[in-house]
Motif scaffolding. Sequence first.
Motif, PDB file in Angstrom:
ATOM      1  N   TYR A 179       0.809  -1.224   0.000  1.00 43.73           N
ATOM      2  CA  TYR A 179       0.000   0.000   0.000  1.00 43.73           C
ATOM      3  C   TYR A 179       0.839   1.271   0.000  1.00 43.73           C
ATOM      4  CZ  TYR A 179      -3.922  -3.132   0.657  1.00 43.73           C
ATOM      5  OH  TYR A 179      -4.846  -4.111   0.479  1.00 43.73           O
ATOM      6  N   LEU A 180       1.767   1.402   0.967  1.00 46.06           N
ATOM      7  CA  LEU A 180       2.551   2.652   1.006  1.00 46.06           C
ATOM      8  C   LEU A 180       3.405   2.810  -0.247  1.00 46.06           C
ATOM      9  CD1 LEU A 180       3.692   2.952   4.738  1.00 46.06           C
ATOM     10  CD2 LEU A 180       1.987   4.317   3.542  1.00 46.06           C
ATOM     11  N   MET A 181       4.085   1.725  -0.655  1.00 43.91           N
ATOM     12  CA  MET A 181       4.903   1.819  -1.862  1.00 43.91           C
ATOM     13  C   MET A 181       4.015   1.971  -3.100  1.00 43.91           C
ATOM     14  SD  MET A 181       8.013  -0.818  -1.030  1.00 43.91           S
ATOM     15  CE  MET A 181       8.527  -1.047  -2.720  1.00 43.91           C
ATOM     16  N   GLY A 182       2.781   1.502  -3.000  1.00 39.10           N
ATOM     17  CA  GLY A 182       1.849   1.622  -4.135  1.00 39.10           C
ATOM     18  C   GLY A 182       1.396   3.054  -4.387  1.00 39.10           C
ATOM     19  N   VAL A 183       1.227   3.811  -3.315  1.00 34.55           N
ATOM     20  CA  VAL A 183       0.695   5.170  -3.490  1.00 34.55           C
ATOM     21  C   VAL A 183       1.788   6.246  -3.425  1.00 34.55           C
ATOM     22  CG1 VAL A 183      -1.575   4.558  -2.603  1.00 34.55           C
ATOM     23  CG2 VAL A 183       0.128   5.471  -1.030  1.00 34.55           C
ATOM     24  N   MET A 184       3.035   5.871  -3.135  1.00 33.82           N
ATOM     25  CA  MET A 184       4.069   6.920  -3.003  1.00 33.82           C
ATOM     26  C   MET A 184       4.552   7.454  -4.363  1.00 33.82           C
ATOM     27  SD  MET A 184       7.444   4.890  -1.767  1.00 33.82           S
ATOM     28  CE  MET A 184       8.828   5.327  -2.785  1.00 33.82           C
TER      29      MET A 184
END
Lengths: 107, 200
Positions: B195-200
């Motif tokens: 999630y975090l790496m997906g939206v960064m």
Amino acid sequence: MANHDTGAHKSHGGSFKSYLIGFLLSIVLTIIPLVVVLNDMMSRNATLIVILAMAVLQFLVQLFFFMHIRDEEKPRYNLMTLILAVVILLTIVAGSIWIMTYNMTAG
Amino acid sequence: MAHAASHHDHDHGHHDQEELKTFGFWIFLMTDCILFATLFATFVVLRLNTSGGPTAEELFSMPGIIAETFILLTSSFTSGLAVLSMQKGDKKGLIGWLIVTLALGIAFVTMEITEFVHMVHEGATISTSGFLSSFFTLVGAHGLHVSIGIVWMIALVLQLARRGITSVTKRKVTIISLYWHFLDVVWIFVFTVVYLMGVM
């Protein structure tokens, strides 16, 4: 007997305080990467390093404060199997990333 | 005195066996760790291969994911409090905290299923792209683990209500709380890598 009892308690023990500290640290370690990512505070690579570092730290917090790996008596088989699993895990993940990033023949 | 000593010896033998079973479960957790390693490796390799379908950034809605993260984190804490109550011999506290953990676990799985259904309705299915295949496999595998944990914990609560805190139920509570902390650790990495790496 008393000695044995404290030993048994320790092996999967912990106090309310240690659980609470673990919980609070985990919350902080979840909020930091969230803030960094959602506010675009850093460059891409810096963000990546920060969020992965926070995840690893939180893993250690749970390991120490919730799973009580530190309290294990010798021989530390739990720790040894954990290290084995981490070595295999890193080999699989890093190896896959490396081979798919730098060794594509069709790309 | 002699009686006390032999009683202690007997206890010790039993204690060792339960300890051994706990260790056996720990080894299972470590192999499960390797299973998740393969799923994470697959996801990381395929995460940009969206094949014209939706990307992570278009698909993920962070408020729900953040809620799921804190719910699971809190449940990891409450399962620890259950173990703490058990060590004090507090059966009511133990069952109470397990039920709180269960409620949080059920809330987590419900939110995850809602998220999946929403994604599928938007046309993002497991067969849309390599990214989504690996996404549903990895996150679904974690959700399945939590679901199994819920069924198992319900069974354990029923057993605790009937039998109380014995050396056997003690070991079972220790094991399920290890399992629950482990699932939270896996989720931390799902949260970060997916999630975090997906939206960064």
